[in-house]
Motif scaffolding. Structure first.
Motif, short mmCIF file in Angstrom:
data_model
loop_
_atom_site.label_atom_id
_atom_site.label_comp_id
_atom_site.label_asym_id
_atom_site.label_seq_id
_atom_site.Cartn_x
_atom_site.Cartn_y
_atom_site.Cartn_z
N LEU A 4 0.86 -1.18 0.00
CA LEU A 4 0.00 0.00 0.00
C LEU A 4 0.89 1.23 0.00
O LEU A 4 1.61 1.49 0.97
CB LEU A 4 -0.91 -0.01 1.22
N LEU A 5 0.83 2.01 -1.09
CA LEU A 5 1.68 3.19 -1.22
C LEU A 5 0.84 4.45 -1.31
O LEU A 5 -0.30 4.41 -1.79
CB LEU A 5 2.56 3.09 -2.47
N GLY A 6 1.42 5.57 -0.89
CA GLY A 6 0.74 6.86 -0.98
C GLY A 6 1.11 7.75 0.18
O GLY A 6 2.07 7.47 0.91
N GLN A 7 0.35 8.81 0.35
CA GLN A 7 0.54 9.71 1.50
C GLN A 7 -0.76 9.73 2.31
O GLN A 7 -1.84 9.89 1.77
CB GLN A 7 0.89 11.13 1.06
N GLY A 8 -0.64 9.54 3.62
CA GLY A 8 -1.81 9.50 4.47
C GLY A 8 -2.68 8.27 4.27
O GLY A 8 -3.89 8.33 4.46
N VAL A 9 -2.06 7.16 3.88
CA VAL A 9 -2.82 5.95 3.55
C VAL A 9 -2.84 4.92 4.68
O VAL A 9 -3.49 3.88 4.55
CB VAL A 9 -2.27 5.28 2.27
N ARG A 10 -2.18 5.22 5.78
CA ARG A 10 -2.11 4.24 6.88
C ARG A 10 -3.49 3.76 7.33
O ARG A 10 -3.67 2.56 7.61
CB ARG A 10 -1.34 4.84 8.06
N ALA A 36 6.58 11.75 -1.07
CA ALA A 36 7.10 11.45 -2.41
C ALA A 36 6.22 10.45 -3.15
O ALA A 36 6.33 10.31 -4.37
CB ALA A 36 8.52 10.92 -2.32
N LEU A 37 5.34 9.75 -2.41
CA LEU A 37 4.49 8.74 -3.01
C LEU A 37 3.03 9.17 -3.08
O LEU A 37 2.15 8.35 -3.36
CB LEU A 37 4.58 7.43 -2.21
N GLU A 38 2.78 10.46 -2.85
CA GLU A 38 1.40 10.94 -2.82
C GLU A 38 0.66 10.64 -4.11
O GLU A 38 -0.50 10.20 -4.11
CB GLU A 38 1.38 12.45 -2.57
N HIS A 39 1.30 10.85 -5.24
CA HIS A 39 0.68 10.60 -6.54
C HIS A 39 1.27 9.32 -7.13
O HIS A 39 2.46 9.04 -7.00
CB HIS A 39 0.93 11.78 -7.47
N PRO A 40 0.43 8.52 -7.81
CA PRO A 40 0.89 7.22 -8.33
C PRO A 40 1.77 7.34 -9.56
O PRO A 40 1.40 6.91 -10.67
CB PRO A 40 -0.42 6.50 -8.65
N LEU A 41 2.95 7.92 -9.38
CA LEU A 41 3.91 8.02 -10.48
C LEU A 41 4.71 6.72 -10.55
O LEU A 41 5.35 6.33 -9.57
CB LEU A 41 4.85 9.19 -10.26
N ALA A 42 4.66 6.07 -11.67
CA ALA A 42 5.36 4.79 -11.82
C ALA A 42 6.85 4.93 -11.55
O ALA A 42 7.48 4.03 -11.00
CB ALA A 42 5.11 4.22 -13.21
N ASP A 43 7.41 6.07 -11.92
CA ASP A 43 8.83 6.34 -11.74
C ASP A 43 9.22 6.28 -10.26
O ASP A 43 10.30 5.82 -9.90
CB ASP A 43 9.16 7.72 -12.31
N ALA A 44 8.32 6.77 -9.40
CA ALA A 44 8.59 6.80 -7.96
C ALA A 44 8.16 5.52 -7.27
O ALA A 44 8.83 5.03 -6.34
CB ALA A 44 7.87 8.00 -7.33
N TRP A 45 7.04 4.95 -7.71
CA TRP A 45 6.50 3.78 -7.03
C TRP A 45 7.24 2.49 -7.34
O TRP A 45 7.39 1.62 -6.48
CB TRP A 45 5.01 3.61 -7.41
N ALA A 46 7.70 2.32 -8.58
CA ALA A 46 8.29 1.05 -9.00
C ALA A 46 9.46 0.61 -8.13
O ALA A 46 9.51 -0.56 -7.71
CB ALA A 46 8.71 1.13 -10.47
N GLU A 106 5.28 -1.08 8.59
CA GLU A 106 5.67 0.21 8.03
C GLU A 106 6.96 0.02 7.23
O GLU A 106 7.89 -0.64 7.69
CB GLU A 106 5.90 1.24 9.14
N VAL A 107 6.97 0.59 6.03
CA VAL A 107 8.14 0.44 5.15
C VAL A 107 8.91 1.75 5.08
O VAL A 107 8.32 2.82 4.88
CB VAL A 107 7.69 0.03 3.72
N ALA A 108 10.22 1.66 5.29
CA ALA A 108 11.07 2.83 5.14
C ALA A 108 11.20 3.14 3.65
O ALA A 108 11.65 2.30 2.87
CB ALA A 108 12.44 2.57 5.75
N VAL A 109 10.79 4.34 3.25
CA VAL A 109 10.73 4.70 1.83
C VAL A 109 12.02 5.35 1.38
O VAL A 109 12.51 6.29 2.01
CB VAL A 109 9.54 5.64 1.56
#
Length: 320
Positions: free
Chosen positions: A41-47, A67-77, A174-177
């Motif tokens: 589960l990725l994003g901002q405020g998604v806990r 940095a993960l607020e928007h689902p940008l493949a470049d950042a999420w992958a 919790e994952v360290a991003v």
């Protein structure tokens, strides 16, 4: 034992419906591999959404960062690739939505993995699991084996039931991003198409129009509004410029499987049928008694849609 990782999709503080279907697919796959089911589960405020995912019995990995607020493949992958490695996932999947189709190929590249798209089901077990996927607009179903150690896939959400809360609750981690610097893409804006009607892929009822409308979608929209339904369209109607392209249902549009699908003035080309034939009940209205759509329809009405749809609309309104 091979663990399965499913990438969750969320927006507006809510889990997307397709995610629950993808989790169901992941659970079915994990049963074949003998591994555990994990969800990223990725994003901002998604806990807060993690508990709903954990209720399905999956082990949830939450990466919550600006940095993960928007689902940008470049950042999420890269984040998903690291989660997959950390949880020992041999299978990484997501729903075959616009986001999933954008993101998962990048994850596959980072993991050096082969990939299967639009998966409809699984075969085999253990290390010999295969993926069933459509080819040639659904005319052929292929049984695909991926030879790489890690396997990536997207599933057609309409082919799997939505995941229900399980007997047990999964753990939440919790994952360290660590998002790489110097990303090549950035979020500029999101221009949402706002409508009082439900979203096409989320709706329980869909009323679609095709070439037979001759560009006049008023009867289609009136029936949809009476039923509280979403409005869809065939590719021919979209290509003609009669309706927006986000209404398109089909192989190159959106794949839907509502409780009720009404096809008005749609002949039933293979491309369109591939996007709606999973609907629970299909009603077809067409002047041509030989239209292919009648072959898959549960109920067929050979009639002029400009007469039949207004009559149906009145009946629906009178029943309320």
């Amino acid at each position: 034992m091979s663990n399965v990782l499913i990438v969750a999709e969320q927006g507006g503080g809510q889990l997307r419906k397709a995610t629950l279907h993808a989790i169901s697919a992941g659970r079915a796959l994990a049963a074949r591999t003998g591994g555990a089911l994990h969800v990223a589960l990725l994003g901002q405020g998604v806990r807060p959404l993690a508990d709903a995912l954990a209720a399905t019995g999956a082990e949830v990995h939450v990466a919550d960062a600006p940095a993960l607020e928007h689902p940008l493949a470049d950042a999420w992958a890269p984040v998903i690739a690291e989660i997959a490695k950390a949880c020992g996932a041999a299978y990484v999947g997501a729903a075959a939505t616009a986001q999933g189709k954008d993101l998962l190929p990048r994850v596959a590249a980072r993991l050096g993995a082969g990939m299967a798209t639009e998966v409809l089901g699984f075969g085999g077990d253990g290390a010999a699991v295969t993926f069933r996927r459509p080819m040639w607009a659904g005319n052929v179903l292929a049984e695909v084996e991926i030879a790489t150690p890690v396997k990536v896939f997207t599933v057609r959400a309409t082919e799997f039931p939505a995941a229900e809360p399980g007997a047990g609750k999964g753990a939440v981690h919790e994952v360290a991003v660590q998002v790489p610097a110097g990303l090549r893409t950035r979020h500029v804006a999101f221009r949402e198409v706002k409508s009082e009607r439900p979203e096409l892929t989320e709706a329980r009822v869909v009323v679609s129009g095709g070439r037979g409308t001759k560009g006049d979608f008023k009867p289609v929209e009136a029936l949809a509004d009476a039923l509280g339904a979403a409005v869809g369209a065939s590719r021919a109607a979209v290509d003609a410029g009669w309706v927006p392209n986000d209404w398109q249902v089909g192989q190159t549009g959106k794949v839907v499987a509502p409780d009720l699908y009404v096809a008005a003035g749609i002949s039933g080309a293979i491309q369109h049928l591939a996007g709606m034939k999973g609907s629970k009940v299909i009603v077809a209205v067409n002047k041509d008694p030989d239209a292919p759509v009648f072959q898959i329809a549960d109920y067929g009405l050979v009639a002029d849609l400009f007469q039949a749809l207004p009559a149906l609309t009145e009946k629906v309104k009178a029943s309320k």
